[in-house]
Design an enzyme around this catalytic site. Structure first.
Site, PDB file in Angstrom:
ATOM      1  N   HIS A  34     -24.869  -8.047  28.067  1.00  6.18           N
ATOM      2  CA  HIS A  34     -23.777  -8.911  28.866  1.00  6.18           C
ATOM      3  C   HIS A  34     -24.016  -8.946  30.386  1.00  6.18           C
ATOM      4  CE1 HIS A  34     -21.070 -10.245  25.734  1.00  6.18           C
ATOM      5  NE2 HIS A  34     -21.139  -9.012  25.257  1.00  6.18           N
ATOM      6  N   SER A  67     -18.058  -5.179  27.133  1.00  2.33           N
ATOM      7  CA  SER A  67     -18.110  -6.463  26.503  1.00  2.33           C
ATOM      8  C   SER A  67     -16.461  -6.840  26.209  1.00  2.33           C
ATOM      9  CB  SER A  67     -18.511  -6.903  25.128  1.00  2.33           C
ATOM     10  OG  SER A  67     -18.168  -5.740  24.186  1.00  2.33           O
ATOM     11  N   LYS A  80     -27.501 -13.930  24.389  1.00  2.00           N
ATOM     12  CA  LYS A  80     -26.535 -14.168  25.047  1.00  2.00           C
ATOM     13  C   LYS A  80     -27.109 -15.102  26.370  1.00  2.00           C
ATOM     14  CE  LYS A  80     -23.800 -10.428  23.475  1.00  2.00           C
ATOM     15  NZ  LYS A  80     -23.923  -9.087  23.168  1.00  2.00           N
TER      16      LYS A  80
HETATM   17  C1  LIG Z   1     -23.970  -8.451  21.907  1.00  5.39           C
HETATM   18  C2  LIG Z   1     -24.365  -6.927  22.085  1.00  5.39           C
HETATM   19  C3  LIG Z   1     -25.809  -6.578  21.580  1.00  5.39           C
HETATM   20  C4  LIG Z   1     -25.966  -7.455  20.242  1.00  5.39           C
HETATM   21  O1  LIG Z   1     -27.317  -8.177  20.390  1.00  5.39           O
HETATM   22  P1  LIG Z   1     -27.424  -9.429  19.634  1.00  5.39           P
HETATM   23  O2  LIG Z   1     -28.783  -9.869  20.390  1.00  5.39           O
HETATM   24  O3  LIG Z   1     -26.290 -10.411  19.357  1.00  5.39           O
HETATM   25  O4  LIG Z   1     -27.968  -8.446  18.333  1.00  5.39           O
HETATM   26  C5  LIG Z   1     -25.925  -5.217  21.562  1.00  5.39           C
HETATM   27  N1  LIG Z   1     -25.451  -4.369  22.488  1.00  5.39           N
HETATM   28  C6  LIG Z   1     -24.338  -5.030  23.246  1.00  5.39           C
HETATM   29  C7  LIG Z   1     -23.756  -4.261  24.644  1.00  5.39           C
HETATM   30  C8  LIG Z   1     -23.864  -6.266  23.236  1.00  5.39           C
HETATM   31  O5  LIG Z   1     -22.875  -6.757  23.891  1.00  5.39           O
END
Ligand SMILES: *Cc1c(COP(=O)(O)O)cnc(C)c1O
Length: 399
Positions: A213, A185, A245
């Protein structure tokens, strides 16, 4: 009267955050999340959401959420294992398994808890987990809750992973789990799943990717990194995803074999001890997955990538350092953390929101603003944002 010990502790902690220069206020979004948004009262081009395909406000998702609320109510009423498993939950899980090409899937309240749900039941004492050094906090916390041994390999460095696997070969571990983010990220780079799969096979290790992502972004119809590398789904053990996301709603899931799903149903603590999604969330997620698998979904993904190429190429032509990004996450590296924050503030003043990120989230000399374009940005939005980047970049001597 507040408890003195608590007051003292809170004052110390908050002062420390302020002296380290990492204290921040939450920014408030007025109105809907979109390519343009009003943030802290200022209309800006929004380059900081994870709403890759613009689905948060897609009419089909909103309609599905409203209809489900009307028909089924606002909440689910219980945890999944008591009376909180709705038909909708099972339907979403069938859709997600189909989306990922796996036998089964299990939906959790968030992507964060999905990692705990997958890793917790899987690892015991006498097992080993090998984790990329830049893996997401939710993977790190999930690992901490197990009794397994831990080893870290250098970021995306499969030679280092091979070295660790070689070193532990003779240690007699019952199981070895290799876990990585699919797309990272902070830099937007992709994990080399093809090579990881080969090494895992050679050493008999279990493979797990967190595609938060990558789903909705990589692979045909956004199926994720396993698909991106054309690894047959049955040759990769566990695909974690988020519904928060690109899917545009809320939640997480573990796509895996039927047997692992059954074990998680009995042993995954976030599944057992926390209430399931309300109907609106689940129905909106079903609508989102259907959409991603349709022609319209593929068109949105194509738009996302056209916008990504346009924005990235132009940033590079202006002379900005976009580092090693391979995806819509495009960092603009400026160096010192304080400068990154100033860059972000000045962009904001001129109508562009791109989050500044500093140490300890990224290395001290790699302070940056992080941009994420979406399918719903128009060319005009991006051209205008690039003009602002150019003006502020010149003013600050970054280009
Ligand atoms: C954003 C993210 C999460 C968390 O996901 P949510 O649904 O917002 O709790 C978990 N793992 C990674 C790699 C992320 O980028």
């Amino acid at each position: 009267m507040p408890t003195p010990a608590l007051e003292q502790y809170l004052d110390e902690q908050l002062t420390a955050l302020k002296t380290q220069g990492v204290y921040r206020k939450l920014r408030i979004v007025h109105g809907p999340q979109g390519p343009r948004a009003t943030i802290d009262g200022r209309p800006v081009i929004n380059l900081s959401s994870n709403n890759y395909l613009g689905l948060t406000s897609h009419p089909k998702l909103k309609e599905a959420a409203c209809r489900a609320t009307e028909e089924l109510g606002a909440g689910s009423g219980a945890v999944r294992t008591i009376v909180g498993t709705l038909e909708l939950h099972e339907e979403l899980e069938r859709r997600l398994a189909d989306f990922k090409g796996t036998e089964a899937s299990l939906v959790l309240q968030s992507g964060f808890t999905a990692n705990a749900a997958a890793i917790g039941p899987l690892l015991e004492e006498g097992d080993l987990v090998i984790s990329d050094e830049l893996n997401h906090a939710s993977i790190i916390d999930a690992i901490r809750l197990t009794k397994a041994d831990r080893r870290i390999y250098k970021h995306n460095d499969t030679d280092d992973l091979a070295r660790v696997l070689g070193e532990v070969k003779s240690k007699g571990y019952k199981k070895i789990l290799i876990v990585t983010d699919g797309v990272f990220s902070m830099d937007g780079d992709i994990a080399p799943l093809d090579r990881i799969a080969e090494l895992a096979q050679e050493y008999g290790a279990i493979t797990m990717v967190d595609d938060a992502h990558a789903s909705g972004v990589l692979g045909d119809h956004g199926r994720g990194t396993v698909k991106h590398f054309n690894i047959p789904a049955d040759q990769w053990d566990i695909q974690v995803g988020t519904l928060s996301k690109a899917v545009g709603v809320l939640g997480g899931y573990v796509a895996c074999s039927q047997k692992l799903r059954e074990l998680m149903e009995h042993r995954a603590r976030p599944f057992l001890f926390s209430t399931s999604h309300p109907p609106a969330v689940t129905a909106a997620c079903i609508a989102a997955v259907d959409l991603m698998l349709s022609d319209e979904g593929q068109q949105l993904i194509d738009r996302l990538w056209e916008n990504t190429r346009f924005f990235k190429q132009n940033l590079e032509q202006l002379g900005f350092n976009t580092s090693i990004s391979q995806t819509p996450i495009t960092p603009v590296i400026v160096g010192e953390g304080a400068r990154a924050m100033e860059f972000s503030d000045q962009l904001f003043e001129r109508g562009v929101f791109a989050q500044g990120i500093a140490y300890p989230t990224v290395p001290r000399d790699k302070g940056r603003v992080r941009t994420i374009v979406t399918a719903s940005h128009s060319r005009e939005d991006l051209a205008e944002a690039l003009n602002v980047f150019e003006a502020v970049g010149r003013r600050m001597g970054l280009i």
